[in-house]
Scaffold this motif. Structure first.
Motif: not given
Length: 155
Positions: A33-40, A65-68
């Motif tokens: 599972k992947v947490i893709v986060y978007f920041y300015p 089980g998460y990659d970031v």
């Protein structure tokens, strides 16, 4: 304005340079599972707080089980400076062309001090092992967001 993703959508594929100029692809994480986060923008107070929160909780997220992956419009050189100055452990990738930001619905009109401007919409997309969107959070706050994700994911 780009469409926002919804649970069940296929997460758009991407390959972007990391802080060291190496390509990072969503496909590299298939089966996790992947947490893709978007920041300015790197090296700004809110973005620093958020990146530090992800770094502080990275062991917990990885064990669950998460990659970031953090995505911003910054170039690799700025990402490297950000990583090194703040001792960040999360993978940071740059999207100066904003194609991935737009594909994820994380770039468009937003309110900034009462004005409508075009920019990065702080967002987090959780992608499952098969590349499908599990959760899509838009217009999130930098502070407290990581704790909320951990709670929402039941970690």
């Amino acid at each position: 304005m780009s469409e926002r993703l919804k649970p069940g959508d296929t997460a758009p594929a991407f390959t972007l340079p990391d802080a060291d100029g190496n390509d990072v692809s969503l496909a590299d994480h298939k089966g996790r599972k992947v947490i893709v986060y978007f920041y300015p923008r790197a090296l700004t107070p809110g973005c620093t707080k958020q990146a530090c929160d992800f770094t502080d909780n990275l062991d917990l997220l990885t064990a669950a089980g998460y990659d970031v992956i953090g995505v911003s419009p910054d170039k690799p050189e700025k990402l490297a400076k950000f990583r090194d100055e703040e001792n960040l452990k999360v993978t940071l990738v740059g999207d100066p062309a904003k194609e991935t930001l737009e594909a994820y619905g994380a770039f468009g009109e937003k309110q900034n001090y009462g004005k409508t401007v075009m920019g990065v919409i702080r967002s987090t997309i959780v992608v499952d092992e098969n590349g499908k969107v599990e959760h899509a959070f838009y217009n999130v706050r930098a502070t407290g967001h990581v704790a909320k994700i951990i709670k929402d994911l039941g970690i």
